[in-house]
Motif scaffolding. Structure first.
Motif, PDB file in Angstrom:
ATOM      1  N   GLY A   1     -52.875 -36.318  12.961  1.00 14.60           N
ATOM      2  CA  GLY A   1     -51.960 -35.391  13.638  1.00 14.60           C
ATOM      3  C   GLY A   1     -50.508 -35.544  13.233  1.00 14.60           C
ATOM      4  N   SER A   2     -50.215 -36.457  12.290  1.00 18.78           N
ATOM      5  CA  SER A   2     -48.814 -36.580  11.883  1.00 18.78           C
ATOM      6  C   SER A   2     -48.460 -35.376  11.005  1.00 18.78           C
ATOM      7  CB  SER A   2     -48.581 -37.894  11.131  1.00 18.78           C
ATOM      8  OG  SER A   2     -49.402 -37.941   9.992  1.00 18.78           O
ATOM      9  N   PHE A   3     -47.230 -34.892  11.151  1.00 13.48           N
ATOM     10  CA  PHE A   3     -46.852 -33.707  10.389  1.00 13.48           C
ATOM     11  C   PHE A   3     -45.403 -33.781   9.948  1.00 13.48           C
ATOM     12  CE2 PHE A   3     -45.636 -32.557  14.730  1.00 13.48           C
ATOM     13  CZ  PHE A   3     -44.400 -31.940  14.560  1.00 13.48           C
ATOM     14  N   THR A   4     -45.092 -32.962   8.948  1.00 14.86           N
ATOM     15  CA  THR A   4     -43.695 -32.754   8.562  1.00 14.86           C
ATOM     16  C   THR A   4     -43.415 -31.267   8.715  1.00 14.86           C
ATOM     17  OG1 THR A   4     -44.399 -32.570   6.256  1.00 14.86           O
ATOM     18  CG2 THR A   4     -43.538 -34.706   6.983  1.00 14.86           C
ATOM     19  N   TYR A   5     -42.172 -30.978   9.042  1.00 16.09           N
ATOM     20  CA  TYR A   5     -41.755 -29.596   9.276  1.00 16.09           C
ATOM     21  C   TYR A   5     -40.437 -29.368   8.564  1.00 16.09           C
ATOM     22  CZ  TYR A   5     -39.728 -25.642  11.841  1.00 16.09           C
ATOM     23  OH  TYR A   5     -39.143 -24.440  12.189  1.00 16.09           O
ATOM     24  N   ALA A   6     -40.339 -28.278   7.876  1.00 18.67           N
ATOM     25  CA  ALA A   6     -39.064 -27.915   7.256  1.00 18.67           C
ATOM     26  C   ALA A   6     -38.879 -26.413   7.386  1.00 18.67           C
ATOM     27  CB  ALA A   6     -39.053 -28.321   5.785  1.00 18.67           C
TER      28      ALA A   6
ATOM     29  N   TYR B   1     -33.406 -29.427   1.736  1.00 19.90           N
ATOM     30  CA  TYR B   1     -33.941 -29.231   3.070  1.00 19.90           C
ATOM     31  C   TYR B   1     -34.226 -30.561   3.742  1.00 19.90           C
ATOM     32  CZ  TYR B   1     -34.140 -24.455   1.722  1.00 19.90           C
ATOM     33  OH  TYR B   1     -33.765 -23.228   1.308  1.00 19.90           O
ATOM     34  N   ARG B   2     -33.771 -30.645   4.977  1.00 17.23           N
ATOM     35  CA  ARG B   2     -34.152 -31.811   5.776  1.00 17.23           C
ATOM     36  C   ARG B   2     -35.585 -31.592   6.260  1.00 17.23           C
ATOM     37  NH1 ARG B   2     -32.146 -31.786  10.273  1.00 17.23           N
ATOM     38  NH2 ARG B   2     -31.082 -29.779  10.219  1.00 17.23           N
ATOM     39  N   GLU B   3     -36.064 -32.585   6.945  1.00 13.32           N
ATOM     40  CA  GLU B   3     -37.464 -32.523   7.374  1.00 13.32           C
ATOM     41  C   GLU B   3     -37.551 -33.129   8.774  1.00 13.32           C
ATOM     42  OE1 GLU B   3     -40.959 -33.268   4.424  1.00 13.32           O
ATOM     43  OE2 GLU B   3     -40.337 -35.186   5.248  1.00 13.32           O
ATOM     44  N   ILE B   4     -38.384 -32.564   9.587  1.00 12.52           N
ATOM     45  CA  ILE B   4     -38.646 -33.162  10.901  1.00 12.52           C
ATOM     46  C   ILE B   4     -40.049 -33.757  10.829  1.00 12.52           C
ATOM     47  CG2 ILE B   4     -39.084 -32.629  13.350  1.00 12.52           C
ATOM     48  CD1 ILE B   4     -36.967 -30.377  13.062  1.00 12.52           C
ATOM     49  N   GLU B   5     -40.155 -34.974  11.326  1.00 10.26           N
ATOM     50  CA  GLU B   5     -41.482 -35.601  11.348  1.00 10.26           C
ATOM     51  C   GLU B   5     -41.962 -35.689  12.784  1.00 10.26           C
ATOM     52  OE1 GLU B   5     -41.719 -39.366   9.418  1.00 10.26           O
ATOM     53  OE2 GLU B   5     -40.733 -38.659   7.598  1.00 10.26           O
ATOM     54  N   GLY B   6     -43.233 -35.556  12.966  1.00  9.20           N
ATOM     55  CA  GLY B   6     -43.771 -35.665  14.323  1.00  9.20           C
ATOM     56  C   GLY B   6     -45.252 -35.945  14.275  1.00  9.20           C
ATOM     57  N   ARG B   7     -45.837 -35.929  15.450  1.00 11.73           N
ATOM     58  CA  ARG B   7     -47.266 -36.196  15.520  1.00 11.73           C
ATOM     59  C   ARG B   7     -47.848 -35.370  16.663  1.00 11.73           C
ATOM     60  NH1 ARG B   7     -51.318 -40.696  15.030  1.00 11.73           N
ATOM     61  NH2 ARG B   7     -52.277 -40.675  17.077  1.00 11.73           N
ATOM     62  N   LEU B   8     -48.849 -34.612  16.362  1.00 15.03           N
ATOM     63  CA  LEU B   8     -49.499 -33.825  17.411  1.00 15.03           C
ATOM     64  C   LEU B   8     -50.545 -34.701  18.098  1.00 15.03           C
ATOM     65  CD1 LEU B   8     -50.371 -30.146  16.402  1.00 15.03           C
ATOM     66  CD2 LEU B   8     -48.269 -31.085  17.324  1.00 15.03           C
ATOM     67  N   GLU B   9     -50.376 -34.836  19.399  1.00 23.10           N
ATOM     68  CA  GLU B   9     -51.382 -35.547  20.186  1.00 23.10           C
ATOM     69  C   GLU B   9     -52.438 -34.521  20.607  1.00 23.10           C
ATOM     70  OE1 GLU B   9     -51.342 -38.696  20.449  1.00 23.10           O
ATOM     71  OE2 GLU B   9     -49.323 -39.025  19.651  1.00 23.10           O
TER      72      GLU B   9
ATOM     73  N   SER C   1     -49.588 -28.378  20.430  1.00 20.35           N
ATOM     74  CA  SER C   1     -49.680 -27.260  19.482  1.00 20.35           C
ATOM     75  C   SER C   1     -48.317 -26.966  18.867  1.00 20.35           C
ATOM     76  CB  SER C   1     -50.229 -26.002  20.166  1.00 20.35           C
ATOM     77  OG  SER C   1     -49.450 -25.684  21.298  1.00 20.35           O
ATOM     78  N   ILE C   2     -48.352 -26.325  17.722  1.00 19.99           N
ATOM     79  CA  ILE C   2     -47.121 -25.847  17.086  1.00 19.99           C
ATOM     80  C   ILE C   2     -47.254 -24.334  16.920  1.00 19.99           C
ATOM     81  CG2 ILE C   2     -45.739 -25.830  14.971  1.00 19.99           C
ATOM     82  CD1 ILE C   2     -46.339 -28.752  14.622  1.00 19.99           C
ATOM     83  N   TRP C   3     -46.203 -23.649  17.315  1.00 19.39           N
ATOM     84  CA  TRP C   3     -46.199 -22.184  17.247  1.00 19.39           C
ATOM     85  C   TRP C   3     -45.080 -21.721  16.319  1.00 19.39           C
ATOM     86  CZ3 TRP C   3     -49.460 -18.850  20.068  1.00 19.39           C
ATOM     87  CH2 TRP C   3     -50.376 -19.516  20.882  1.00 19.39           C
ATOM     88  N   LEU C   4     -45.476 -21.168  15.193  1.00 18.25           N
ATOM     89  CA  LEU C   4     -44.530 -20.542  14.284  1.00 18.25           C
ATOM     90  C   LEU C   4     -44.612 -19.037  14.550  1.00 18.25           C
ATOM     91  CD1 LEU C   4     -45.887 -22.377  11.123  1.00 18.25           C
ATOM     92  CD2 LEU C   4     -43.773 -22.970  12.296  1.00 18.25           C
ATOM     93  N   TYR C   5     -43.476 -18.384  14.642  1.00 21.17           N
ATOM     94  CA  TYR C   5     -43.524 -16.946  14.904  1.00 21.17           C
ATOM     95  C   TYR C   5     -42.280 -16.290  14.319  1.00 21.17           C
ATOM     96  CZ  TYR C   5     -40.377 -18.283  18.681  1.00 21.17           C
ATOM     97  OH  TYR C   5     -39.334 -18.806  19.384  1.00 21.17           O
ATOM     98  N   THR C   6     -42.325 -14.981  14.233  1.00 25.27           N
ATOM     99  CA  THR C   6     -41.151 -14.245  13.732  1.00 25.27           C
ATOM    100  C   THR C   6     -40.462 -13.565  14.919  1.00 25.27           C
ATOM    101  OG1 THR C   6     -42.561 -12.353  13.261  1.00 25.27           O
ATOM    102  CG2 THR C   6     -42.142 -13.871  11.451  1.00 25.27           C
ATOM    103  N   ASP C   7     -39.264 -13.071  14.665  1.00 22.84           N
ATOM    104  CA  ASP C   7     -38.497 -12.536  15.791  1.00 22.84           C
ATOM    105  C   ASP C   7     -39.066 -11.230  16.341  1.00 22.84           C
ATOM    106  OD1 ASP C   7     -37.742 -10.833  13.809  1.00 22.84           O
ATOM    107  OD2 ASP C   7     -35.684 -11.556  13.654  1.00 22.84           O
ATOM    108  N   GLY C   8     -40.032 -10.662  15.647  1.00 22.45           N
ATOM    109  CA  GLY C   8     -40.715  -9.476  16.193  1.00 22.45           C
ATOM    110  C   GLY C   8     -41.421  -9.791  17.496  1.00 22.45           C
ATOM    111  N   VAL C   9     -41.746 -11.053  17.703  1.00 23.92           N
ATOM    112  CA  VAL C   9     -42.413 -11.456  18.948  1.00 23.92           C
ATOM    113  C   VAL C   9     -41.403 -11.502  20.092  1.00 23.92           C
ATOM    114  CG1 VAL C   9     -43.699 -13.318  20.089  1.00 23.92           C
ATOM    115  CG2 VAL C   9     -44.073 -12.857  17.662  1.00 23.92           C
TER     116      VAL C   9
END
Lengths: 118, 393
Positions: free
Chosen positions: B112-117, B153-161, B165-173
């Motif tokens: 569940g470890s992840f990186t985000y940029a 680009y910097r990066e955010i590291e985390g871990r999903l327990e 959940s992670i929600w990526l969305y566009t501004d149309g939402v």
């Protein structure tokens, strides 16, 4: 909500609502009940056979009607509540406040002593 | 709903992971895109929004898919994927005279470890199951196509327990307006995400889509819209769930109550539950009372002034092996009353009001109220087996 109303005697009204008594229909039901004593019909028989669901909005309407009826020396009795309505009355302990009858005739019979002396 | 931009969608995922997306384009060709690629053990997610619409935007989106596909071959870190994509695509972007925001998640499905940029993409929620809590992930660099002093680009590291959940969305939402011209907003999205978080991810995405439609007043939306969500399945997932989103209006409360009551009966049949008739009556009563209470108290101002935009109620009915749970969330004023109400019929004529929460308390095994993230969260629980009539008869 549909409501059938008839008057077996000038001072008695039988009110038979049909449908759910909740926050949608409760206020209208409450107004209808409350105005009966003010219009000279302080004895209310409420037939609940066609009420599949009642929540606290319905309970409020019943208690408000009882209050209005008592003010005019009358009362409110209930007839043939459906299982859900009976449960709600029991949970709120209002089954101890309202007399509950199996038929309208039984309710009229029970009211007769009050009616003759009123 | 068109899915033309999700060509490499993973057909299977490792156990314990859920992935879902929604891509809706207002025009034949749109500028929102999302993609996912599984290269064991990494799951790569991409979402993006090309400024503008039409064939140019669509063509650019296509190039991003190709670049993303290549980038997933070279690195398992989000910032490097983003950087590699930038290398591949910057020239084309300059010619197109537009800019693009995008975000990348690389998830290690083993732990569940992840990186985000994120290249200027400011629409990402990380929802924590425990709490629950939510974090809004900010951009970690400039959008593509904008001349910037620093294109790293910097990066955010985390871990999903489990359950996160992670929600990526566009501004149309979030920028969909209602008839009062109020946008759905990040807050509106979070209202729904918190309320439906126990449901399977596909149900959650569908609930968000319905909430946006409800907000807009029609299912036909004015803008492109993309959602890409990943969830680590909770340790004790539900058997089934019924998310719901309604306006805080009595007619909608009635419909939702009936729908929920019907769902409990369907579950009883499906899962072989055999509770008493009162079990169903009590649930229906409790649901009606809690939802009505929210209309009357949490949204007291909106209720008193029907010309104002109504409040929204969202929640989820959940089936577990031994109980049914109802989560209900609203963004109204905090509840100030007492949960443990009592009825005292001392007088000949009982009180006219004050039965609602008492009936809820009598109907279910457990009622809880919490104020979480400036929202009201009600939870009702009732065991379907071994239930006994709690009221005196």
């Amino acid at each position: 909500m549909k409501v059938e109303v008839h008057h077996p005697r000038p001072d008695v009204v039988v009110i038979a609502p049909e449908g759910r008594v909740d926050a949608v229909s409760g206020p209208q039901f409450r107004e209808l009940l409350k105005q009966q004593p003010e219009q000279g019909r302080p004895f209310l028989i409420i037939d609940l056979e066609k009420v599949p669901f009642m929540d606290s909005s319905g309970l409020s309407a019943l208690v408000s009607a009882l209050k209005a009826a008592r003010k005019h020396n009358g009362t409110v009795v209930l007839v043939r509540p459906t299982p859900q309505v009976r449960m709600t009355l029991q949970m709120s302990m209002l089954d101890r406040i309202f007399a509950i009858h199996d038929t309208i005739e039984d309710a009229l019979e029970a009211l007769s002593s009050l009616l003759t002396t009123s | 709903m068109k899915k033309t931009h999700a060509q490499s969608w993973p057909k299977t995922l490792p156990k314990g992971w859920e992935l879902n997306h929604l891509l809706r384009q207002a025009e034949e060709v749109g500028g929102d895109f999302c993609n996912a690629r599984y290269r064991e053990p990494y799951l790569y997610l991409l979402i993006g929004d090309v400024a503008g619409k039409g064939p140019t935007a669509s063509l650019l989106a296509q190039q991003f898919h190709t670049a993303f596909d290549s980038a997933t071959l070279v690195s398992s870190r989000a910032r490097e994927v983003l950087h590699f994509m930038h290398e591949l695509i910057s020239e084309g972007l300059e010619r197109a005279d537009t800019f693009v925001t995008l975000a990348v998640v690389v998830m290690d499905t083993r732990d569940g470890s992840f990186t985000y940029a994120s290249a200027g993409h400011t629409s990402t929620y990380w929802l924590h199951y425990e709490g629950p809590q939510a974090e809004f992930l900010e951009a970690t660099g400039f959008p593509f196509g904008i001349p910037a002093p620093d294109q790293s680009y910097r990066e955010i590291e985390g871990r999903l327990e489990p359950g996160d959940s992670i929600w990526l969305y566009t501004d149309g939402v979030t920028e969909v307006p209602d008839r009062y011209n109020h946008i759905f907003g990040r807050a509106g999205l979070l209202d729904v995400l918190l309320a439906v978080r126990e449901a399977s991810l596909d149900r959650q995405v569908a609930a968000v889509r319905r909430a946006v439609g409800l907000h807009h007043g029609t299912q036909s939306l004015p803008d492109d819209m993309a959602i890409l969500a990943i969830r680590r399945t909770p340790e004790h997932p539900v058997l089934d769930a019924l998310p719901f989103v309604i306006w805080a209006r009595y007619m909608q409360v009635r419909s939702a109550t009936q729908r929920i009551a019907q769902q409990i009966r369907l579950w009883a049949e499906r899962f072989g539950w055999t509770p008493s008739q009162d079990f169903f009556f009590q649930w229906e009563l409790a649901v009606s009372e809690v939802l009505t209470n929210i209309v009357q108290h949490a949204y007291v101002v909106q209720h008193a002034h029907p010309h104002l935009a109504p409040g929204r109620i969202q929640g989820c009915l959940l089936a577990y092996p031994d109980e049914v749970v109802l989560d209900v969330w609203d963004a109204g004023v905090p509840f100030k009353g007492e949960l443990a109400t009592r009825l005292l019929h001392h007088e000949e004529i009982p009180p006219e009001e004050g039965y609602g929460l008492y009936l809820v308390q009598q109907s279910v095994d457990h009622i809880a109220y919490r104020r979480v993230m400036e929202r009201n969260w009600w939870q009702l629980r009732k065991r379907w087996q071994g239930e006994e009539g709690k009221h005196e008869s």
